[in-house]
Design an enzyme around this catalytic site. Structure first.
Site, PDB file in Angstrom:
ATOM      1  N   ASP A 191       1.134  -1.317  -0.070  1.00 50.89           N
ATOM      2  CA  ASP A 191       0.143  -0.069   0.161  1.00 50.89           C
ATOM      3  C   ASP A 191       1.075   1.165   0.105  1.00 50.89           C
ATOM      4  OD1 ASP A 191       1.050  -0.298   2.662  1.00 50.89           O
ATOM      5  OD2 ASP A 191      -0.845   0.506   3.675  1.00 50.89           O
TER       6      ASP A 191
ATOM      7  N   GLU B  65      -1.954  -2.096  15.496  1.00 51.69           N
ATOM      8  CA  GLU B  65      -1.108  -1.696  14.450  1.00 51.69           C
ATOM      9  C   GLU B  65      -1.897  -1.449  13.243  1.00 51.69           C
ATOM     10  OE1 GLU B  65       0.991  -2.135  10.993  1.00 51.69           O
ATOM     11  OE2 GLU B  65      -0.366  -3.728  11.479  1.00 51.69           O
TER      12      GLU B  65
ATOM     13  N   ASN C 109      -1.753  -1.794   9.579  1.00 56.92           N
ATOM     14  CA  ASN C 109      -2.111  -2.883   8.890  1.00 56.92           C
ATOM     15  C   ASN C 109      -3.180  -3.569   9.046  1.00 56.92           C
ATOM     16  OD1 ASN C 109      -0.286  -1.833   6.832  1.00 56.92           O
ATOM     17  ND2 ASN C 109       1.142  -3.131   7.333  1.00 56.92           N
TER      18      ASN C 109
ATOM     19  N   HIS D 165       9.331  -0.285   8.204  1.00 57.53           N
ATOM     20  CA  HIS D 165       8.778  -1.281   8.657  1.00 57.53           C
ATOM     21  C   HIS D 165       8.589  -2.396   7.741  1.00 57.53           C
ATOM     22  CE1 HIS D 165       6.665   0.522  12.121  1.00 57.53           C
ATOM     23  NE2 HIS D 165       6.394   1.644  11.022  1.00 57.53           N
ATOM     24  N   ASP D 166       8.309  -2.186   6.381  1.00 54.98           N
ATOM     25  CA  ASP D 166       7.850  -3.206   5.411  1.00 54.98           C
ATOM     26  C   ASP D 166       9.311  -3.774   4.966  1.00 54.98           C
ATOM     27  OD1 ASP D 166       5.351  -2.368   5.862  1.00 54.98           O
ATOM     28  OD2 ASP D 166       5.182  -1.195   3.996  1.00 54.98           O
TER      29      ASP D 166
ATOM     30  N   ASP E 114       7.356   3.597   3.462  1.00 57.27           N
ATOM     31  CA  ASP E 114       8.263   2.231   3.773  1.00 57.27           C
ATOM     32  C   ASP E 114       7.979   1.117   2.982  1.00 57.27           C
ATOM     33  OD1 ASP E 114       5.611   2.352   5.019  1.00 57.27           O
ATOM     34  OD2 ASP E 114       6.451   0.749   6.510  1.00 57.27           O
ATOM     35  N   ASP E 115       6.716   1.199   2.298  1.00 59.48           N
ATOM     36  CA  ASP E 115       6.480   0.116   1.206  1.00 59.48           C
ATOM     37  C   ASP E 115       7.422   0.439  -0.039  1.00 59.48           C
ATOM     38  OD1 ASP E 115       3.978   1.270   2.344  1.00 59.48           O
ATOM     39  OD2 ASP E 115       3.509  -0.859   1.617  1.00 59.48           O
TER      40      ASP E 115
ATOM     41  N   ASN F  90       0.353   1.174  17.106  1.00 57.43           N
ATOM     42  CA  ASN F  90       0.810   2.538  16.638  1.00 57.43           C
ATOM     43  C   ASN F  90      -0.498   3.367  16.425  1.00 57.43           C
ATOM     44  OD1 ASN F  90       0.295   1.283  14.368  1.00 57.43           O
ATOM     45  ND2 ASN F  90       2.230   1.639  13.254  1.00 57.43           N
TER      46      ASN F  90
END
Ligand code: BDR
Ligand code: CA
Length: 329
Positions: free
Chosen positions: A11, A177, A179, A255-256, A15-16, A171
């Site tokens: 998405d 979180e 997602n 993250h990702d 970070d993606d 978060n």
């Protein structure tokens, strides 16, 4: 060396974008396709952002546009409780956000494929030799929809590594979180599907924060990929400093990208446990929470979850790929 075949579900998202670049620069991976989903931004934006990243680094991996709404949660306005801010004004009067509407890259020239992400996932997995894994770094709407439409894919997916959830860290709300919270029903379907699932939650990603030291080092590499990653890390540090300061000063978690590194080399994660994991989708204060039942008499365990990360190894994995700068496909 046999490559690990993956479908990357994103998405995009700052970070993606780092995750996409890391995946496409990984020799170990064969990224068959990238599927996009509603999440950080509407699916139009996450698809355009994904295509922008691919154009910028010269990749022709096909992109499939996915679901534009969550399964159910967006039908109920009351579901949104105690959501944290996604942007703010920093001390210099600048708007800072975790994810801008569109990535700061030229508009995409390439287009998404005509086929929908869900059809692509089903067809690709059904026609496979059970050797394709999914790395999912957004809400799990596409994967859950594919599982509901064609349950035979569940036993054919080699492995699902997903960025999502939290054990001691949250978060978007005090309990959840992003997602998982964004589409909790989808997350529950995927995590309890019986597929081989590994969660890379906030406990792991927050242990893998990157600092200005890393962004400066990446920028010095001087390639389009390393410049994009450097800029995104800096953008993220500004947003985290203003809204969610991390333990290491001036740092932020990409993250990702950790989920991508984990499918290549699981030893980048620490403290991996096999647990009973369910998602609260009751719509209350803990909506979207990943509930990890560690009691000895729990129902059957269903998913792996990593509670830490080897930060140096993670940074090195990203660094090596940026230095090598060779598209895997
Ligand atoms: C996750 O939420 C999104 O904002 C990020 O892209 C990441 O996938 C972190 O909670
Ligand atoms: Ca994401």
């Amino acid at each position: 060396m046999e490559k690990i075949k993956i479908i990357l579900d994103v998405d995009t998202g700052s970070d993606d974008a780092i995750a996409i670049i890391t995946a496409l620069l990984s020799d170990e991976l064969n990224v068959l396709g990238i599927t996009t989903v509603n999440g950080n931004k509407p699916v139009e934006n996450t698809t355009e952002n994904t295509l922008r990243v691919l154009d910028a680094i010269g990749s022709k991996v096909p992109v499939y546009r996915g679901c534009c709404t969550t399964l159910i949660s967006e039908l109920s306005p009351a579901r949104v409780s105690r959501v944290g801010a996604e942007e703010t004004i920093d001390e210099n009067g600048e708007v800072v956000a975790y994810h801008s509407e569109y990535l700061n890259l030229p508009s995409a020239k390439n287009k998404a494929q005509d086929k929908s992400a869900v059809c692509y996932i089903i067809e690709t997995i059904m026609n496979s030799d059970d050797d394709i894994s999914i790395v999912a770094v957004g809400p799990l709407t596409n994967i859950a929809t594919a599982m509901r439409a064609e349950p035979r894919i569940i036993n054919k997916i080699k492995r699902i590594v997903l960025m999502g959830g939290g054990y001691k860290v949250a978060n978007v709300t005090p309990a959840a979180e992003f997602n998982i919270w964004k589409d909790p029903e989808a997350a529950q379907i995927v995590i309890t599907s019986g597929a081989n699932v590994l969660l890379v939650p906030l406990d792991a990603t927050h242990a893998g924060c990157m600092t200005y030291k890393e962004s400066e080092e990446f920028r010095k590499i001087g390639t389009p990929s390393s410049n994009i990653v450097a800029e995104l890390i800096e953008e993220r540090i500004k947003a985290y400093n203003a809204m969610q300061p991390m333990e290491i000063p001036d740092s932020a978690p990409p993250h990702d990208a950790l989920a991508v590194c984990a499918i290549i080399d699981e030893s980048v994660l620490k403290d991996i446990r096999f647990e009973r994991i369910d998602v609260d989708f009751s719509g209350g204060l803990c909506d979207g929470m990943t509930v990890i039942d560690e009691r000895p008499f729990t129902p059957p365990k269903n998913a792996y979850i990593a509670l830490g990360c080897d930060r140096n190894k993670f940074i090195n994995m990203v660094r090596q790929r940026l230095i090598k700068n060779k598209l895997s496909k």
